[in-house]
Design a protein around this motif. Sequence first.
Motif, PDB file in Angstrom:
ATOM      1  N   LEU A 110      31.581 -16.527  -3.301  1.00 37.44           N
ATOM      2  CA  LEU A 110      31.907 -15.296  -2.296  1.00 37.44           C
ATOM      3  C   LEU A 110      33.152 -15.090  -1.878  1.00 37.44           C
ATOM      4  N   LEU A 111      34.124 -16.112  -1.878  1.00 35.91           N
ATOM      5  CA  LEU A 111      35.444 -16.017  -1.690  1.00 35.91           C
ATOM      6  C   LEU A 111      36.086 -15.200  -2.637  1.00 35.91           C
ATOM      7  N   SER A 112      35.942 -15.641  -4.019  1.00 27.27           N
ATOM      8  CA  SER A 112      36.472 -14.992  -5.165  1.00 27.27           C
ATOM      9  C   SER A 112      35.951 -13.344  -5.124  1.00 27.27           C
ATOM     10  N   CYS A 113      34.373 -13.342  -4.828  1.00 28.55           N
ATOM     11  CA  CYS A 113      34.119 -11.900  -4.864  1.00 28.55           C
ATOM     12  C   CYS A 113      34.868 -11.026  -3.659  1.00 28.55           C
ATOM     13  N   ALA A 114      35.055 -11.502  -2.622  1.00 26.35           N
ATOM     14  CA  ALA A 114      35.460 -10.892  -1.433  1.00 26.35           C
ATOM     15  C   ALA A 114      37.013 -10.490  -2.040  1.00 26.35           C
ATOM     16  N   GLU A 115      37.751 -11.502  -2.562  1.00 25.67           N
ATOM     17  CA  GLU A 115      39.142 -11.152  -3.241  1.00 25.67           C
ATOM     18  C   GLU A 115      39.095  -9.982  -4.249  1.00 25.67           C
ATOM     19  N   MET A 116      38.152 -10.166  -5.128  1.00 20.41           N
ATOM     20  CA  MET A 116      37.994  -9.217  -6.127  1.00 20.41           C
ATOM     21  C   MET A 116      37.561  -7.666  -5.857  1.00 20.41           C
ATOM     22  N   LEU A 117      36.632  -7.703  -4.849  1.00 19.17           N
ATOM     23  CA  LEU A 117      36.107  -6.394  -4.679  1.00 19.17           C
ATOM     24  C   LEU A 117      37.277  -5.588  -3.882  1.00 19.17           C
ATOM     25  N   LEU A 118      38.032  -6.456  -2.963  1.00 13.51           N
ATOM     26  CA  LEU A 118      39.134  -5.572  -2.256  1.00 13.51           C
ATOM     27  C   LEU A 118      40.165  -5.372  -3.069  1.00 13.51           C
ATOM     28  N   ALA A 119      40.377  -5.903  -4.236  1.00 10.74           N
ATOM     29  CA  ALA A 119      41.043  -5.681  -5.200  1.00 10.74           C
ATOM     30  C   ALA A 119      40.804  -4.496  -6.358  1.00 10.74           C
ATOM     31  N   GLY A 120      39.665  -4.054  -5.933  1.00 11.61           N
ATOM     32  CA  GLY A 120      39.381  -3.003  -6.973  1.00 11.61           C
ATOM     33  C   GLY A 120      38.454  -3.475  -8.236  1.00 11.61           C
ATOM     34  N   VAL A 121      38.271  -5.102  -8.555  1.00  5.24           N
ATOM     35  CA  VAL A 121      37.757  -5.447  -9.313  1.00  5.24           C
ATOM     36  C   VAL A 121      36.106  -5.379  -9.243  1.00  5.24           C
ATOM     37  N   THR A 122      35.383  -4.726 -10.070  1.00 10.37           N
ATOM     38  CA  THR A 122      33.984  -4.455  -9.534  1.00 10.37           C
ATOM     39  C   THR A 122      32.903  -5.202 -10.712  1.00 10.37           C
ATOM     40  N   GLY A 406      27.021   2.478  -7.151  1.00 12.87           N
ATOM     41  CA  GLY A 406      26.754   3.681  -6.116  1.00 12.87           C
ATOM     42  C   GLY A 406      26.801   3.238  -4.688  1.00 12.87           C
ATOM     43  N   LYS A 407      27.052   1.865  -4.457  1.00 13.12           N
ATOM     44  CA  LYS A 407      26.986   1.356  -3.053  1.00 13.12           C
ATOM     45  C   LYS A 407      28.447   1.259  -2.456  1.00 13.12           C
ATOM     46  N   VAL A 408      28.685   1.772  -1.677  1.00 17.40           N
ATOM     47  CA  VAL A 408      30.255   1.298  -1.056  1.00 17.40           C
ATOM     48  C   VAL A 408      30.149  -0.023  -0.512  1.00 17.40           C
ATOM     49  N   VAL A 409      30.998  -0.709  -1.466  1.00 20.61           N
ATOM     50  CA  VAL A 409      31.287  -2.019  -0.966  1.00 20.61           C
ATOM     51  C   VAL A 409      32.443  -2.672  -0.372  1.00 20.61           C
ATOM     52  N   VAL A 410      33.438  -1.565  -0.276  1.00 21.29           N
ATOM     53  CA  VAL A 410      34.542  -1.650   0.553  1.00 21.29           C
ATOM     54  C   VAL A 410      34.976  -0.243   0.819  1.00 21.29           C
ATOM     55  N   ARG A 411      35.040  -0.097   2.368  1.00 26.36           N
ATOM     56  CA  ARG A 411      35.339   1.164   2.895  1.00 26.36           C
ATOM     57  C   ARG A 411      36.635   1.023   3.626  1.00 26.36           C
ATOM     58  N   ASP A 412      37.448   2.098   3.377  1.00 29.14           N
ATOM     59  CA  ASP A 412      38.828   1.765   4.182  1.00 29.14           C
ATOM     60  C   ASP A 412      39.326   0.557   4.505  1.00 29.14           C
ATOM     61  N   LYS A 413      39.524  -0.084   3.131  1.00 32.60           N
ATOM     62  CA  LYS A 413      39.998  -1.538   2.910  1.00 32.60           C
ATOM     63  C   LYS A 413      39.178  -2.635   3.497  1.00 32.60           C
ATOM     64  N   LYS A 414      37.979  -2.403   3.941  1.00 30.95           N
ATOM     65  CA  LYS A 414      37.027  -3.347   4.628  1.00 30.95           C
ATOM     66  C   LYS A 414      35.906  -3.619   3.672  1.00 30.95           C
ATOM     67  N   LEU A 415      35.546  -4.765   3.654  1.00 28.02           N
ATOM     68  CA  LEU A 415      34.357  -5.221   2.840  1.00 28.02           C
ATOM     69  C   LEU A 415      32.959  -4.843   3.713  1.00 28.02           C
ATOM     70  N   THR A 416      32.004  -4.234   3.081  1.00 26.12           N
ATOM     71  CA  THR A 416      30.921  -3.934   3.743  1.00 26.12           C
ATOM     72  C   THR A 416      29.914  -5.148   3.554  1.00 26.12           C
ATOM     73  N   THR A 417      29.707  -5.854   2.577  1.00 23.23           N
ATOM     74  CA  THR A 417      28.892  -6.824   2.228  1.00 23.23           C
ATOM     75  C   THR A 417      28.974  -8.205   2.604  1.00 23.23           C
ATOM     76  N   ILE A 418      30.162  -8.638   3.059  1.00 25.43           N
ATOM     77  CA  ILE A 418      30.563 -10.070   3.558  1.00 25.43           C
ATOM     78  C   ILE A 418      31.305 -10.253   4.526  1.00 25.43           C
ATOM     79  N   ASP A 419      30.646 -11.258   5.519  1.00 27.39           N
ATOM     80  CA  ASP A 419      31.337 -11.378   6.715  1.00 27.39           C
ATOM     81  C   ASP A 419      32.393 -12.249   6.467  1.00 27.39           C
ATOM     82  N   LEU A 420      33.546 -11.640   6.295  1.00 23.90           N
ATOM     83  CA  LEU A 420      34.885 -12.373   5.816  1.00 23.90           C
ATOM     84  C   LEU A 420      35.331 -13.314   6.808  1.00 23.90           C
ATOM     85  N   ASP A 421      35.255 -13.202   8.186  1.00 25.10           N
ATOM     86  CA  ASP A 421      35.723 -14.108   9.284  1.00 25.10           C
ATOM     87  C   ASP A 421      35.123 -15.523   9.140  1.00 25.10           C
TER      88      ASP A 421
END
Length: 444
Positions: A110-122, A406-421
């Motif tokens: 999940l940490l890797s996915c959070a980092e990659m999605l925020l960096a545009g890696v899909t 087709g799903k917005v997973v990052v909107r305005d630089k915030k993840l929509t799928t992971i509770d990052l905190d």
Amino acid sequence: MAEADLLITNAIVVTMDRNHTILRRGCVATTGSVISTVTPSPALLPEASAIIDARGGIVMPGLINGHTHTPMALFRGVADDLPLDQWLNKVIFPAEARFIAAATVRAGTLLSCAEMLLAGVTTACDGYFLAHEAARAAAEAGMRAVVGQGVIDFPAPGVPDPDQGVAEAARFAARWLPRQGLISPSIFCHSPYTCSAAKLKAAKRAASEKGILFQTHLAETMEERERCLAEHGISPAAYLDRLGILDRDTLLHHCIWIDPEDIDRIAASGAAVCHDPGSNLKLAAGIAPVPDMIAAGIRVALGTDSSASNNRLDLFREMNLTAKLHKVAHRDPTVLAAETVLAMATRTGADAVGLDGITGVLAPGYQADLVVLDASAPNLHPVYSPHSNLVYAAGSDNVRHVLVAGKVVVRDKKLTTIDLDALLKEIDTIATEIRSFLGQPHGN
Ligand SMILES: [Zn+2]
């Protein structure tokens, strides 16, 4: 005009199709998980229930990380600047033996996915143990992933008996076939020097029977090549070829210590290669002959390798490094033009990991995996060449919105799928235990 679910307007669309088409005032429409329209003309827009105004910014295919070990994000920075054998044997292997379990694979993935999605890696092409947990975590994060179950000749997390490694990998693949949604299973033999010939052949056979990608590290260090020459009388690439491992459904990671004959051999087989310059530089492994491989017709993808050896999962950094590294190595600034490097991280990367025609290009029928960059970033103006800006000027901090299927997973630089905190708290708790285990004093 048909209706769409989402319309992205007012964009510089970098399609990464075979002609490297760019639409200067383009729009992209998505319907369900796929791209339904890519058009230069606002007059032809479909009706859509949601609209993203790109504000004149670049829209590009989601980046493909062709090589990583997602759970190893847990070990980012735990020990650096060490000789490879010390790093592996004194830190990484003991820490893995003690800490890698279902819950930690999930957290690290999940940490890797959070980092990659925020960096545009899909899309990530992964390889590790307890792959079922990694696959579930990637799917939960909304990330597309080719997930390889590891095979190796010694006891590993989830595979205490190495003789069961291939059977376990086949079982994992069967659980995720036929390919469902975001996850494609794969089998990942660690390397020809940690897997016997019989195991390599059995693992490749299992992958071929299931029609899935077979991966292995190959020729990462000079020592590996010399050892293979001493033991088998032939190079690592020739050895795999002799075992019948090389074909279009095989992906070889690194391929640094290969000679012109190896390049011809790999090209003739159709096997793909993933280049990981950040990790190769940090571990002082060497410089892979990427321009020669591409000239020979080999599909060369771009990857990060793990957060323990890179220590980022950032394809913008890898693209930048790739373009510059090979220019200086050849003392020729025309080597690896921006379009070529961008193709490695998108269309060719998708092809190399077995997702040709599915992702890596913005065109109707492809999955809607895409990135909207921040048009207000000073470093992205002016836009003479979008390809040049993406490779030489852009950074992952410019990623504003990200869609996967087709799903917005990052909107305005915030993840929509992971509770990052919550995730970061969990990671820091695990890291505290790892530090204690390794005898590292806290507060350093
Ligand atoms: Zn690796």
